[in-house]
Design an enzyme around this catalytic site. Sequence first.
Site, PDB file in Angstrom:
ATOM      1  N   ASP A 135      17.356   8.874  26.909  1.00 22.70           N
ATOM      2  CA  ASP A 135      17.308   7.485  26.468  1.00 22.70           C
ATOM      3  C   ASP A 135      16.186   6.827  27.259  1.00 22.70           C
ATOM      4  O   ASP A 135      16.313   6.618  28.474  1.00 22.70           O
ATOM      5  CB  ASP A 135      18.660   6.808  26.755  1.00 22.70           C
ATOM      6  CG  ASP A 135      18.699   5.386  26.206  1.00 22.70           C
ATOM      7  OD1 ASP A 135      17.621   4.802  25.967  1.00 22.70           O
ATOM      8  OD2 ASP A 135      19.817   4.870  26.021  1.00 22.70           O
ATOM      9  N   TYR A 163       1.830  -6.024  12.905  1.00 22.90           N
ATOM     10  CA  TYR A 163       2.319  -7.326  13.391  1.00 22.90           C
ATOM     11  C   TYR A 163       2.318  -7.403  14.924  1.00 22.90           C
ATOM     12  O   TYR A 163       2.720  -8.421  15.486  1.00 22.90           O
ATOM     13  CB  TYR A 163       3.655  -7.720  12.754  1.00 22.90           C
ATOM     14  CG  TYR A 163       4.845  -6.801  12.989  1.00 22.90           C
ATOM     15  CD1 TYR A 163       5.421  -6.662  14.240  1.00 22.90           C
ATOM     16  CD2 TYR A 163       5.424  -6.119  11.921  1.00 22.90           C
ATOM     17  CE1 TYR A 163       6.518  -5.855  14.440  1.00 22.90           C
ATOM     18  CE2 TYR A 163       6.525  -5.304  12.104  1.00 22.90           C
ATOM     19  CZ  TYR A 163       7.065  -5.175  13.374  1.00 22.90           C
ATOM     20  OH  TYR A 163       8.160  -4.373  13.573  1.00 22.90           O
ATOM     21  N   GLY A 208       1.368   1.207   8.083  1.00 23.32           N
ATOM     22  CA  GLY A 208       2.011   0.280   7.141  1.00 23.32           C
ATOM     23  C   GLY A 208       3.273   0.932   6.597  1.00 23.32           C
ATOM     24  O   GLY A 208       4.087   1.451   7.356  1.00 23.32           O
TER      25      GLY A 208
HETATM   26  C1  HXC Z   1      21.607  -8.585  14.453  1.00 25.96           C
HETATM   27  C2  HXC Z   1      22.046  -6.750  15.799  1.00 25.96           C
HETATM   28  C3  HXC Z   1      21.721  -5.867  14.728  1.00 25.96           C
HETATM   29  C4  HXC Z   1      21.329  -6.440  13.479  1.00 25.96           C
HETATM   30  C5  HXC Z   1      22.281  -4.688  16.458  1.00 25.96           C
HETATM   31  N1  HXC Z   1      22.384  -5.970  16.826  1.00 25.96           N
HETATM   32  N2  HXC Z   1      21.870  -4.594  15.179  1.00 25.96           N
HETATM   33  N3  HXC Z   1      21.984  -8.097  15.664  1.00 25.96           N
HETATM   34  N4  HXC Z   1      21.272  -7.804  13.402  1.00 25.96           N
HETATM   35  N5  HXC Z   1      20.998  -5.693  12.437  1.00 25.96           N
HETATM   36  C6  HXC Z   1      22.836  -6.467  18.116  1.00 25.96           C
HETATM   37  C7  HXC Z   1      24.268  -6.069  18.363  1.00 25.96           C
HETATM   38  O1  HXC Z   1      25.164  -6.959  17.718  1.00 25.96           O
HETATM   39  C8  HXC Z   1      24.346  -6.166  19.869  1.00 25.96           C
HETATM   40  O2  HXC Z   1      24.486  -7.498  20.304  1.00 25.96           O
HETATM   41  C9  HXC Z   1      22.964  -5.719  20.319  1.00 25.96           C
HETATM   42  O3  HXC Z   1      22.099  -5.873  19.173  1.00 25.96           O
HETATM   43  C10 HXC Z   1      22.937  -4.285  20.738  1.00 25.96           C
HETATM   44  O4  HXC Z   1      23.439  -3.501  19.660  1.00 25.96           O
HETATM   45  P1  HXC Z   1      23.873  -1.999  19.865  1.00 25.96           P
HETATM   46  O5  HXC Z   1      24.187  -1.432  18.529  1.00 25.96           O
HETATM   47  O6  HXC Z   1      24.877  -1.910  20.953  1.00 25.96           O
HETATM   48  O7  HXC Z   1      22.527  -1.383  20.462  1.00 25.96           O
HETATM   49  P2  HXC Z   1      21.961   0.042  20.397  1.00 25.96           P
HETATM   50  O8  HXC Z   1      22.998   1.069  20.121  1.00 25.96           O
HETATM   51  O9  HXC Z   1      21.134   0.208  21.584  1.00 25.96           O
HETATM   52  O10 HXC Z   1      21.038   0.000  19.092  1.00 25.96           O
HETATM   53  C11 HXC Z   1      19.722  -0.384  19.203  1.00 25.96           C
HETATM   54  C12 HXC Z   1      19.225  -0.864  17.875  1.00 25.96           C
HETATM   55  C13 HXC Z   1      19.462   0.207  16.783  1.00 25.96           C
HETATM   56  C14 HXC Z   1      17.765  -1.201  17.981  1.00 25.96           C
HETATM   57  C15 HXC Z   1      19.998  -2.095  17.535  1.00 25.96           C
HETATM   58  O11 HXC Z   1      19.045  -0.247  15.509  1.00 25.96           O
HETATM   59  C16 HXC Z   1      18.754   1.481  17.086  1.00 25.96           C
HETATM   60  O12 HXC Z   1      19.192   2.249  17.941  1.00 25.96           O
HETATM   61  N6  HXC Z   1      17.651   1.775  16.429  1.00 25.96           N
HETATM   62  C17 HXC Z   1      16.836   2.971  16.722  1.00 25.96           C
HETATM   63  C18 HXC Z   1      16.174   3.489  15.528  1.00 25.96           C
HETATM   64  C19 HXC Z   1      15.357   2.449  14.810  1.00 25.96           C
HETATM   65  O13 HXC Z   1      15.578   1.247  14.916  1.00 25.96           O
HETATM   66  N7  HXC Z   1      14.421   2.921  14.019  1.00 25.96           N
HETATM   67  C20 HXC Z   1      13.582   2.056  13.203  1.00 25.96           C
HETATM   68  C21 HXC Z   1      12.385   1.716  13.962  1.00 25.96           C
HETATM   69  S1  HXC Z   1      11.193   1.150  12.840  1.00 25.96           S
HETATM   70  P3  HXC Z   1      25.914  -8.127  20.750  1.00 25.96           P
HETATM   71  O14 HXC Z   1      25.541  -9.471  21.272  1.00 25.96           O
HETATM   72  O15 HXC Z   1      26.718  -8.175  19.490  1.00 25.96           O
HETATM   73  O16 HXC Z   1      26.456  -7.193  21.776  1.00 25.96           O
HETATM   74  C22 HXC Z   1      10.048   0.303  13.696  1.00 25.96           C
HETATM   75  C23 HXC Z   1       8.760   0.064  12.987  1.00 25.96           C
HETATM   76  C24 HXC Z   1       8.766  -1.110  12.129  1.00 25.96           C
HETATM   77  O17 HXC Z   1      10.220  -0.087  14.790  1.00 25.96           O
HETATM   78  C25 HXC Z   1       7.453  -1.408  11.449  1.00 25.96           C
HETATM   79  C26 HXC Z   1       7.233  -0.739  10.144  1.00 25.96           C
HETATM   80  C27 HXC Z   1       8.028  -1.205   8.994  1.00 25.96           C
END
Ligand code: HXC
Length: 277
Positions: A67, A148, A190
């Site tokens: 992690d 962005y 993109g």
């Molecule tokens: C609002 C959210 C949320 C959502 C999580 N949270 N998802 N709030 N909307 N959709 C909040 C939770 O309620 C919590 O707050 C806090 O964030 C932490 O959430 P956890 O689930 O405990 O965190 P974690 O397990 O660490 O998850 C991290 C994450 C998750 C970022 C939220 O999505 C993840 O692990 N993603 C990894 C893979 C990923 O995202 N891939 C796509 C990347 S694309 P509270 O206050 O309730 O405790 C990219 C490029 C984009 O980056 C550009 C091109 C299009």
Amino acid sequence: MFQNDLLNGKRILITGGGSGLGRNMARRFMELGGQLVICGRREDVLDETAKQLAAETGGSISAHRLDIRDPEAVDETVGAIWQEGPVDILVNNAAGNFLARTETLSHRALDAVINIVLHGTSYMTLACGKRWIEEGRKGNVLSIVTTYAWTGSAYVVPSAMGKAGVLAMTRSLAIEWGPKGIRLNAIAPGAFPTEGAWSRLVPDEKMAEEYETRNPLGRPGRHDELENLAVYLASDQSEYITGEVVTIDGGDWIGGAGQFNYGAKLSNADWEKMKGK
Ligand code: HXC
């Protein structure tokens, strides 16, 4: 496009290498002779990917659960990876993101994204950079950012803040570490659809279609196009490029920026009306 031995002898570490763009880049690097190390949070996903890519390419790959938000774990794991053999190229691919109205975010939600994108990426870069410097080795860092990072974007504010920081790190360290033989570049992709990003960022098929085709080239990116760019920047063929960000988005961001780009929507009759005015 490339010779099959282009990455022979190169050890390449990819964060978030178990799935999505990271997995695709890993496979392409292996096809070209790269020795891969992938890391990510989910051990089962990493192990499965390593097994499949080894079978598909016949290349070398190892997987380490990590992690990147945990600085001690980063140092320990990068140390263990180094024991097996020094890394030549670090690909900062791991990211976290979701679409949300910013005023609804808790501080934990902000941290969840920024800790991966900004802190995790900088922990990884420093863990490799300090080892390269200590050993007097050349190093190469390739980070995946987004357009962005410089335009900003609504509804993905923590990601925009994090990616802007990664771009600032890329340019800053390119200057600071250039004299030590370390270069750093970034790619701003993109629309390259992946399950992980699209499930979090694109709510339905209609929006996916709009997002993928609104660019001047009118189509989403093909993954091989992104992989080829990553290969070029990872390889020694791009040795004079550092501190650069290469956008690969079919013209999407400039398409949204030019003041008179609406001209593409004008009819022949509209153009005739404009003549001589
Ligand atoms: C609002 C959210 C949320 C959502 C999580 N949270 N998802 N709030 N909307 N959709 C909040 C939770 O309620 C919590 O707050 C806090 O964030 C932490 O959430 P956890 O689930 O405990 O965190 P974690 O397990 O660490 O998850 C991290 C994450 C998750 C970022 C939220 O999505 C993840 O692990 N993603 C990894 C893979 C990923 O995202 N891939 C796509 C990347 S694309 P509270 O206050 O309730 O405790 C990219 C490029 C984009 O980056 C550009 C091109 C299009």
